[in-house]
Write an enzyme that holds these catalytic residues in place. Structure first.
Site, PDB file in Angstrom:
ATOM      1  N   HIS A  34     -44.438  -6.803 -60.748  1.00 25.67           N
ATOM      2  CA  HIS A  34     -45.629  -6.215 -60.125  1.00 25.67           C
ATOM      3  C   HIS A  34     -45.268  -5.260 -58.985  1.00 25.67           C
ATOM      4  O   HIS A  34     -46.160  -4.713 -58.335  1.00 25.67           O
ATOM      5  CB  HIS A  34     -46.560  -7.301 -59.582  1.00 25.67           C
TER       6      HIS A  34
ATOM      7  N   SER B  39     -47.979 -12.706 -58.492  1.00 29.56           N
ATOM      8  CA  SER B  39     -49.052 -12.078 -59.263  1.00 29.56           C
ATOM      9  C   SER B  39     -50.428 -12.656 -58.975  1.00 29.56           C
ATOM     10  O   SER B  39     -51.423 -11.966 -59.137  1.00 29.56           O
ATOM     11  CB  SER B  39     -48.739 -12.164 -60.748  1.00 29.56           C
TER      12      SER B  39
ATOM     13  N   LYS C 147     -46.113  -2.844 -67.285  1.00 27.44           N
ATOM     14  CA  LYS C 147     -47.124  -2.734 -66.234  1.00 27.44           C
ATOM     15  C   LYS C 147     -47.174  -1.270 -65.752  1.00 27.44           C
ATOM     16  O   LYS C 147     -47.616  -0.420 -66.503  1.00 27.44           O
ATOM     17  CB  LYS C 147     -46.848  -3.747 -65.124  1.00 27.44           C
TER      18      LYS C 147
END
Ligand SMILES: *Cc1c(COP(=O)(O)O)cnc(C)c1O
Length: 397
Positions: free
Chosen positions: A212, A184, A243
């Site tokens: 991610h 990240s 996310k």
């Protein structure tokens, strides 16, 4: 409050303030779109959200959340194995498993919970867990909780170091190799093909936290595993629904049916904590379906990454290279990164600076994240702000 203890807290906070590393929360009064309104700073283009596909306020995602609330109410007021699992939880879990190509999946209220629920449950006595040193904090904490396992850390993405750690352990011992799919803070990808090969050689069980990557990487957004052509070759996948996949909250573990049943029996957040709210389960399910039915979202996000990287380069910035939606620009000291972020916000661009201890001392950075919610006009506005602030700070000519 105990007065002397409260004084100690205040002294500690004061030293953060004088170091220029004290964080403040900014209050957003609108949905997470390309631009938001902040109470403290007015309107700003958002370059620091994980809302990679712009699904956080997608009308179908919002409608599904409302429908979930109407159908199921707020929740079950119970942990899952007692009377706390709705049919929407199963529907979401089936969808996640089929999306990722695993036998089953299990949701948690966050990926933090998924990692700290998974790791100590499987990394028991007689096993080892070998973890990349830059793994997410939730993996680090999960490993800390696995007190009976041998715990080893390998240098970031250093396959020779990983191999030497694996080779030093007994051949028959199950060895969990755990890594972020996309790191990240760096935006780089785990070397999954090498990790899979090492796992074969040393009786490794591969675990990838693709928080991610899920919804972002790979031809169809199935993550870094798809990106590397390794669908079906990673043993355990964890990820977040907070996310790209709707942005509310929630996490999951995906893997074999036996693994998921083991977690249902033994994983402590599963046994002692409530499930994901039905409204969130419902909106996350809609987000996955929207991603599957609208490939334009990914295409636009990738176009934006290209455009913004090219724009930064033409201004003279040198972001770290990478294939993900994370574009980090290293600026040096923590206080400097925070100052740059504040200056960008004054120009109407919301992008967070990260410093120690989130990243190593001296490697503080501005982390840009690209979303398909952004239009070219937003990107141009952001690039103009980077140009002005970059010059004022002497980062570019
Ligand atoms: C963001 C993130 C998490 C935490 O996800 P939550 O669902 O917000 O708890 C865990 N692991 C990684 C790698 C992440 O990037």
């Amino acid at each position: 409050m105990n007065q002397s203890y409260d004084r100690k807290l205040k002294t500690d906070l004061e030293s953060l303030r004088s170091a220029g590393t004290h964080k403040v929360l900014r209050h957003i009064t609108t949905p997470m779109e390309a631009t938001v309104h902040m109470e403290e700073a007015g309107d700003a283009v958002v370059l620091s959200s994980n809302n990679y596909l712009g699904l956080a306020d997608d009308p179908k995602v919002v409608a599904a959340g409302i429908d979930g609330l109407k159908r199921f109410g707020a929740g079950t007021a119970s942990v899952r194995f007692i009377c706390g699992t709705f049919s929407i939880h199963r529907d979401l879990e089936d969808e996640i498993a089929s999306f990722l190509g695993t036998e089953r999946a299990l949701t948690y209220v966050s990926c933090w919970n998924a990692n700290t629920g998974l790791i100590p449950t499987i990394a028991v006595e007689g096993t080892a867990i070998v973890s990349d040193e830059l793994n997410h904090a939730s993996i680090i904490d999960g490993c800390r909780m696995a007190t009976q396992a041998q715990r080893l850390r390998y240098r970031h993405a250093d396959m020779a170091d990983l191999e030497s750690k694996l080779a030093a352990l007994p051949p028959d011992m199950p060895k969990f190799i755990i890594t972020d799919g996309v790191f990240s803070m760096e935006g780089d990808l785990a070397k999954l093909p090498e990790i899979v090969a090492l796992a074969k050689r040393y009786n490794g069980v591969t675990i990838v936290d693709d928080s991610h990557g899920t919804g972002v990487m790979g031809t169809t957004g199935r993550g870094t595993i798809e990106h590397h052509g390794l669908t079906g070759h990673i043993d355990i996948i964890t990820g977040t629904l907070g996310k790209a996949l709707g942005g509310a909250a929630g996490g999951f573990v995906a893997g074999s049916a036996a693994l998921i049943d083991t977690l249902i029996q033994k994983s402590r957040p599963m046994l002692f904590s409530n499930a994901l709210p039905a409204t969130v389960a419902s909106s996350a399910l809609a987000a996955i379906r929207e991603l599957e039915s609208n490939p334009g979202l990914l295409a636009k996000q990738r176009q934006n990454i290209k455009y913004f990287r090219a724009g930064l380069a033409s201004l003279g910035f040198k972001p770290l290279d990478g294939e993900s939606a994370i574009i980090p620009i290293i600026v040096g000291e923590t206080a400097f990164a925070i100052k740059m972020s504040d200056m960008l916000l004054k120009e109407g661009v919301f992008v967070t600076g990260f410093g120690f201890p989130v990243v190593p001392e001296g490697a503080a950075r501005i982390r840009v994240q690209m979303s398909s919610a952004l239009e070219q006009s937003h990107l141009d506005k952001a690039l103009a702000a980077f140009k002005k602030v970059g010059r004022e700070l002497g980062l570019i000519k």
